[in-house]
Scaffold this active site. Structure first.
Site, PDB file in Angstrom:
ATOM      1  CE  LYS A  35      -3.044   2.688   2.939  1.00 44.88           C
ATOM      2  NZ  LYS A  35      -3.911   2.762   4.128  1.00 44.88           N
ATOM      3  CB  ALA A  76      -8.289   6.938   4.204  1.00 43.94           C
TER       4      ALA A  76
END
Lengths: 65, 256
Positions: free
Chosen positions: B96, B184
């Site tokens: 990531k 997120a």
């Protein structure tokens, strides 16, 4: 010689990165390393000679998002 | 179930491992969430505590795929070195990719992101870039070799949900075949359901679960919301309309 390990200055007699890991008690631990901001694979640690002023990073698995 | 770089994962929920009140709560949250992927990080070991080794055993016991991150990196070079260390530590080429451009919003630096993605793809990494919902940035990341995109819903840790539905819908429509994860900013399961209803393949979250009063219950709530959203997307939802339309037939109504 004086080197920096994880942001802290310290004195070491270890001549290689592999020896430094043993000196610091990481001999059997799952860690990854970088010297002077460049990744050093596990297989290359014993061949990497440390020099005064080197910046060594030793990291381990941790929580993340 | 979503497929990333040719690998099918068990669930559209990718769950972070930070900020839980205890390792036991973390493990229980993963169990009830059914998450197929755990995000992890690399950090300096403090003192001689060996916390990293204990954490490694905990993660290995979850039985999920790990996705290491480059959280906290502010330059492409820093992110590349962190990714290289993470690949060795976690024995995976998934990464990531975070390159932070603004300390207040933790907004990705699009220029550093593309630069780092190009280097990492060339080195054989399978890159999951944490990005804004910018269409042009998406194009550049795909050209750099990314096969998955991870636009933010909102800034990390805010719980604000999907702040720019127009931008996210636009991104989804322009690249219909690219696996996309909302990464997120989610705070509630309903926001995760909305992401799936928009056609996103998965969501990645951490704080919403870890900081809930009952993390394990919240983890299960997210899992159920994702399933609801996925079913709704596949069921071809009715188009919204401005004017009312009776659902009960008018014909046959008693004349009173």
């Amino acid at each position: 010689m004086k080197i920096t390990v994880n942001g802290e200055t310290r004195e070491t007699a270890s001549e290689t990165l592999g020896a430094l890991l043993l000196e610091l008690g990481h001999g059997d631990a799952r860690v990854a390393t970088a010297v002077n901001e460049a990744f050093v694979p596990a297989a290359a640690r014993n061949g990497l000679r440390l020099a005064a002023g080197d910046r060594v990073e030793i990291v381990t698995p941790r929580q993340g998002g | 179930m979503p497929v990333f770089y040719g690998t099918k994962v068990a669930s559209p929920l990718m769950l972070g491992t930070a900020q839980y009140p205890s390792p036991a709560v973390l493990a229980e949250s993963f169990r009830r969430s059914g998450a197929g992927v755990a995000t992890v990080s690399v950090r300096r070991e403090a003192g001689g505590e060996r916390a990293g080794q204990a954490f490694w055993r905990l993660i290995a016991g979850l039985g999920v795929r790990v996705l290491p991150n480059t959280a906290g990196c502010h330059s492409a070079r820093e992110a590349v070195t962190t990714a290289q260390m993470a690949r060795e530590l976690f024995e995976t080429d998934w990464i990531k990719l975070e390159v932070i451009g603004n300390a207040d919003t933790l907004q990705p630096d699009p220029f550093g992101l593309v630069e780092a993605a190009r280097i990492l793809v060339a080195e054989g990494f399978k890159v999951f870039p944490y990005m804004t919902e910018d269409l042009v940035l998406a194009d550049r990341l795909l050209a750099a070799g990314c096969e998955v995109l991870m636009p933010w819903g909102a800034p990390i840790g805010t719980g604000l949900g999907l702040l720019n539905p127009y931008g996210l819908r636009s991104l989804r429509a322009h690249f219909p075949d690219v696996p996309m994860v909302i990464d997120a900013g989610l705070g509630l399961p309903s926001q995760a359901a909305a992401a799936m209803e928009m056609g996103f393949d998965a969501v990645l979250l951490n704080t919403a679960v870890a900081k809930a009063g009952d993390p394990a219950a919240m983890a299960e709530g997210f899992a159920k919301a994702l399933e609801a959203g996925r079913l709704a997307r596949g069921a071809d939802p009715m188009p919204p309309r401005d004017m009312a339309a009776p659902s009960t037939p008018v014909i046959g109504k008693a004349f009173l």
